[in-house]
Design a protein around this motif. Structure first.
Motif, PDB file in Angstrom:
ATOM      1  N   GLU A 289      26.897  15.107   4.027  1.00  0.00           N
ATOM      2  CA  GLU A 289      27.772  15.638   2.981  1.00  0.00           C
ATOM      3  C   GLU A 289      28.947  14.701   2.729  1.00  0.00           C
ATOM      4  OE1 GLU A 289      27.322  18.181   0.887  1.00  0.00           O
ATOM      5  OE2 GLU A 289      25.348  18.198   1.860  1.00  0.00           O
ATOM      6  N   MET A 290      29.520  14.160   3.822  1.00  0.00           N
ATOM      7  CA  MET A 290      30.650  13.232   3.703  1.00  0.00           C
ATOM      8  C   MET A 290      30.215  11.974   2.926  1.00  0.00           C
ATOM      9  SD  MET A 290      32.903  11.446   6.732  1.00  0.00           S
ATOM     10  CE  MET A 290      34.041  12.806   6.940  1.00  0.00           C
ATOM     11  N   ILE A 291      29.020  11.445   3.250  1.00  0.00           N
ATOM     12  CA  ILE A 291      28.542  10.207   2.601  1.00  0.00           C
ATOM     13  C   ILE A 291      28.268  10.459   1.121  1.00  0.00           C
ATOM     14  CG2 ILE A 291      26.693   8.463   2.554  1.00  0.00           C
ATOM     15  CD1 ILE A 291      26.360   9.081   5.629  1.00  0.00           C
ATOM     16  N   LYS A 292      27.606  11.579   0.811  1.00  0.00           N
ATOM     17  CA  LYS A 292      27.299  11.907  -0.597  1.00  0.00           C
ATOM     18  C   LYS A 292      28.570  11.936  -1.436  1.00  0.00           C
ATOM     19  CE  LYS A 292      23.124  14.777  -0.219  1.00  0.00           C
ATOM     20  NZ  LYS A 292      22.646  16.180  -0.223  1.00  0.00           N
ATOM     21  N   LYS A 293      29.562  12.620  -0.925  1.00  0.00           N
ATOM     22  CA  LYS A 293      30.816  12.754  -1.658  1.00  0.00           C
ATOM     23  C   LYS A 293      31.505  11.398  -1.797  1.00  0.00           C
ATOM     24  CE  LYS A 293      35.127  15.421  -1.619  1.00  0.00           C
ATOM     25  NZ  LYS A 293      36.025  16.298  -0.834  1.00  0.00           N
TER      26      LYS A 293
ATOM     27  N   LYS B 211      34.431   8.465  12.395  1.00  0.00           N
ATOM     28  CA  LYS B 211      34.961   8.621  13.754  1.00  0.00           C
ATOM     29  C   LYS B 211      35.855   9.857  13.857  1.00  0.00           C
ATOM     30  CE  LYS B 211      34.449   3.879  15.357  1.00  0.00           C
ATOM     31  NZ  LYS B 211      35.068   2.639  15.849  1.00  0.00           N
ATOM     32  N   ASP B 212      36.611  10.115  12.774  1.00  0.00           N
ATOM     33  CA  ASP B 212      37.444  11.330  12.755  1.00  0.00           C
ATOM     34  C   ASP B 212      36.559  12.575  12.766  1.00  0.00           C
ATOM     35  OD1 ASP B 212      39.717   9.809  12.714  1.00  0.00           O
ATOM     36  OD2 ASP B 212      40.017   9.945  10.531  1.00  0.00           O
ATOM     37  N   LEU B 213      35.490  12.551  11.959  1.00  0.00           N
ATOM     38  CA  LEU B 213      34.568  13.690  11.889  1.00  0.00           C
ATOM     39  C   LEU B 213      33.877  13.895  13.233  1.00  0.00           C
ATOM     40  CD1 LEU B 213      33.017  15.883  10.309  1.00  0.00           C
ATOM     41  CD2 LEU B 213      31.430  14.104   9.526  1.00  0.00           C
ATOM     42  N   ARG B 214      33.465  12.795  13.841  1.00  0.00           N
ATOM     43  CA  ARG B 214      32.783  12.872  15.142  1.00  0.00           C
ATOM     44  C   ARG B 214      33.697  13.504  16.194  1.00  0.00           C
ATOM     45  NH1 ARG B 214      30.859   7.379  18.159  1.00  0.00           N
ATOM     46  NH2 ARG B 214      33.116   7.101  18.186  1.00  0.00           N
TER      47      ARG B 214
ATOM     48  N   ILE C   8      34.007  17.312  15.562  1.00  0.00           N
ATOM     49  CA  ILE C   8      32.816  18.059  16.005  1.00  0.00           C
ATOM     50  C   ILE C   8      32.762  18.089  17.527  1.00  0.00           C
ATOM     51  CG2 ILE C   8      30.273  18.065  16.015  1.00  0.00           C
ATOM     52  CD1 ILE C   8      30.424  16.696  13.236  1.00  0.00           C
ATOM     53  N   ALA C   9      33.127  16.959  18.171  1.00  0.00           N
ATOM     54  CA  ALA C   9      33.100  16.874  19.638  1.00  0.00           C
ATOM     55  C   ALA C   9      34.029  17.912  20.261  1.00  0.00           C
ATOM     56  CB  ALA C   9      33.488  15.462  20.087  1.00  0.00           C
ATOM     57  N   LYS C  10      35.222  18.094  19.640  1.00  0.00           N
ATOM     58  CA  LYS C  10      36.178  19.088  20.156  1.00  0.00           C
ATOM     59  C   LYS C  10      35.618  20.502  20.011  1.00  0.00           C
ATOM     60  CE  LYS C  10      40.622  16.716  19.858  1.00  0.00           C
ATOM     61  NZ  LYS C  10      41.906  16.574  19.135  1.00  0.00           N
TER      62      LYS C  10
END
Length: 729
Positions: free
Chosen positions: A599-603, A542-545, A548-550
């Motif tokens: 990338e976030m999920i892989k890490k 949600k933070d990443l979303r 990106i939205a901004k």
């Protein structure tokens, strides 16, 4: 002694076997002696040998009446493989052209053909009757004889005419009738219709000790099926569905999830069906997804599982279809998915049928429901249905109910209540009526007979329907009551039941399954099995979303909606292909927004040593659905939406829902041509600006904010589609 020696010599020289199975030898001796013979033998018991060997040993040609072209071809190919010439066995049906038919008749008339397979429809044609009269008929074999009976699971009116044709072929032509599934009622019908009441009857046990029976609630069934098949490591199986459409859908879903599967149903052309059957026999494919058209007479001994995606219409159908597993005596797992809604659909299909047919169909279907919902040993129930007694202690935990037994309850008082009520009503009502009286359920029949005025009406309301259904089911299974099939399931007291009324004693029964609670617990199991929601990862998403939205100056929900993020936080997709299988994420969104999330999920997976539940990720074929493709094509051609809805048989809200689904998955659609006709530019801008500024993806909130007196729900929805399509796709 000479006959016996001849039997074994022929068995060995022609088929390569050195001993008979079960009662094959006695059956073959009976038909060779010219006696009418009735054979009730489960699938895999070796029925075909019972008429093939005596046909080879007899003067003349044996006529084998068989309902399916695929079955005939399969058996004729096998016989020709054993024999020295193709003329030894033929089939005569609608699939042959004139030249092929002429060759069949020539070989038979010259005495070269020992077995001639004929469809019942072909048998009734006068030209074929005249031809068969000229052929020396050794005997007639009626295969799948249960098709004669309206109480059989595959009733065919053409089978009713068989006796009339046989009578025209000559005097005293012996008949051998064979079936793999026959209740006592169906057995009686077969013998009566074929006028073979004096036939020697051979009935093998219906018990298949190597088969494991299980009923599961129909929840996430495709996930469960895929997980189950993948655990089988390439073993072969059959999945049965009731509709052709469902067959196609399931087969396609299995294939996109890496399982080699092919569909099989009567809507496919004969060549495709034959090729599919051959590929299954040759193990080019692991799974056949089929309607009931598949499997009759298919001699594949190593089918390791049979899955019913939909419950079958009858116990005979269930028994015959599950019987295609483990015919070699090895492992055979039989899983059926049960949903009361599916049964309701089957019941609706019967509404337009004649009354007698509907009554029979309802009785047959009711047995399926009782079987699925019961907690009693599955094997005991199946064998009881076919008139065979069985002690559940011999099941050896080879069914779900014996492997996971329910707790028993003291049932003496309940059983007495049931038996006393059956007696009081002069043994004139079925189990459903008895349950309704005791549980106080009002219906038309209750009012007609004024049974709502009985003191027993509602006397067991606090016990609940499940208890009374359980007691009735086990009262029948344990022979306290007998169902009178001829009278549509009316309950009669047995001698045992009358004795119990006089001298009752403590007895324990098990409760039927409560499928609502099973569904709930199974859902929990599935989540706990690696599909649990990862709240930490969801927060990161949600933070990443939002970030990106901004950057893109769009609301967060345009990127991925919350349900998509939640699924990503339980399935951990680490590639674009895996991300595309998350609901609400199509190709477009995965390509446009997916990279930083992957990338976030892989890490995260690597740092936290996460075991990804990839066996639970079912790749969907929904984006390929013909309806969605058609909607996209029509919008590209700028067809008015109301015209699209009308042509597809949809109402407008349903069409808009489909369009929302397409756009939410990342496909760009231009519906400006329609919106421009219903909203002027200023009103469009007002709604567009609202969504641009809003962090909440809610049509209801938009409608409340913008004013229901100024805008309709449909206008808001269409502008939301335009907004997401233009900014997010």
């Amino acid at each position: 002694m000479e006959v016996k020696k001849s039997l074994f010599d022929n068995l060995q020289s022609f088929f390569g076997f050195d001993k008979f199975k079960g009662e094959q030898e006695a059956i073959i001796t009976s038909i060779l002696s010219g006696d009418d013979t009735f054979v009730i033998m489960p699938t895999g018991g070796g029925k075909s040998m019972c008429y093939q060997l005596p046909a080879l040993m007899s003067e003349g040609t044996a006529i084998v009446i068989s309902p399916l072209i695929a079955l005939m071809k399969n058996q004729v190919d096998q016989l020709r493989a054993f024999g020295s010439t193709d003329s030894i066995a033929h089939f005569l049906n609608s699939s042959l052209n004139k030249t092929e038919t002429a060759q069949v008749k020539k070989d038979a008339l010259e005495g070269l053909t020992k077995l001639l397979y004929v469809a019942p429809e072909s048998l009734a044609k006068q030209e074929n009757i005249d031809f068969l009269k000229a052929v020396g008929v050794s005997f007639v074999a009626v295969d799948e004889a249960h098709c004669i009976s309206e109480w059989g699971h595959d009733f065919r009116p053409e089978y009713r005419k068989i006796r009339n044709v046989i009578s025209q072929l000559g005097e005293n032509v012996p008949i051998i009738a064979l079936t793999a599934t026959a209740t006592p009622k169906v057995q009686h019908d077969i013998q009566k219709n074929l006028q073979m009441s004096k036939a020697v009857t051979y009935k093998s046990s219906f018990n298949r000790p190597n088969l494991y029976y299980e009923i599961r609630p129909k929840k996430d069934s495709l996930k469960e099926i895929i997980k189950f098949i993948k655990a089988k490591n390439g073993k072969t199986g059959i999945i049965y569905c009731l509709s052709r459409k469902k067959v196609e859908e399931v087969a396609e879903t299995l294939n996109v999830n890496g399982i080699k599967a092919l569909p099989y149903h009567a809507g496919l052309d004969a060549n495709t069906r034959a090729t599919t059957q051959d590929r299954f026999l040759k193990e080019d494919v692991d799974v056949i997804v089929a309607t009931i058209a598949f499997g009759m007479g298919i001699d594949k001994p190593d089918v390791r599982f049979v899955i019913h995606y939909d419950m079958p219409k009858s116990m005979e159908g269930y028994y015959q279809e599950t019987g295609r597993a483990g015919r070699d005596g090895g492992e055979g797992t039989c899983i059926a998915f049960y949903d009361e809604k599916d049964i309701e659909k089957l019941a609706k299909f019967m509404k337009d049928k004649p009354v007698s047919e509907r009554e029979i169909g309802t009785q047959i279907l009711k047995e399926v429901i009782d079987y699925a919902e019961s907690s009693v040993c599955r094997r005991k129930q199946i064998l009881h249905y076919f008139g065979e007694s069985f002690n559940e202690s011999s099941c050896n935990s080879m069914c779900d109910n014996c492997r996971h037994p329910q707790e028993k309850f003291e049932a003496e008082k309940d059983l007495l209540s049931v038996l006393q009520l059956v007696k009081k009503l002069d043994e004139n009502f079925d189990d459903e009526h008895i349950v309704n009286i005791l549980s106080g359920t009002q219906d038309a029949e209750m009012v007609t007979f004024e049974h709502n005025k009985l003191p027993e009406f509602g006397s067991g309301k606090e016990r609940g329907e499940i208890v009374w259904k359980s007691v009735l089911r086990q009262a029948v299974l344990n022979n306290f009551l007998v169902k009178d099939i001829d009278s549509y399931g009316i309950l009669k007291l047995s001698k045992f039941g009358k004795s119990y009324l006089e001298s009752p004693y403590s007895i324990k029964f098990v409760l039927n399954r409560d499928f609502d609670s099973i569904v709930a617990s199974d859902n929990d199991d599935i989540k706990a099995g690696g599909g649990a929601l990862d709240d930490v990862l969801l927060g990161m998403f949600k933070d990443l979303r939002k970030k990106i939205a901004k950057q893109k100056n769009i609301p967060p929900f345009v990127i991925f909606q919350d349900p998509s993020l939640e699924e990503m936080a339980s399935q951990y997709p680490i590639s674009i292909d895996e991300l595309k299988q998350i609901s609400g994420v199509g190709h477009g969104k995965a390509i446009r927004f997916g990279a930083p999330f992957i990338e976030m999920i892989k890490k995260y997976v690597e740092e936290n040593d996460i075991d990804r539940p990839q066996d639970m990720v079912v790749k969907s074929t929904v984006n390929k659905s013909s309806l969605k493709v058609s909607i996209i094509q029509n919008i590209d051609r700028q067809i008015p939406l109301n015209d699209i809805a009308s042509s597809k048989g949809l109402d407008m809200p349903l069409l808009i829902h489909e369009i929302e689904s397409i756009v939410s998955s990342g496909t760009k659609l231009n519906i400006n041509y329609y919106i421009d006709d219903i909203l002027d530019e200023d009103r469009q801008d007002e709604i567009f600006d609202y969504f641009r500024a809003s962090e909440e993806d809610s049509v209801e909130l938009a409608l409340a904010e913008l004013g229901e007196e100024d805008y309709t729900r449909e206008e808001i929805q269409l502008m939301r589609i335009k907004f997401i399509s233009e900014l997010g796709n």
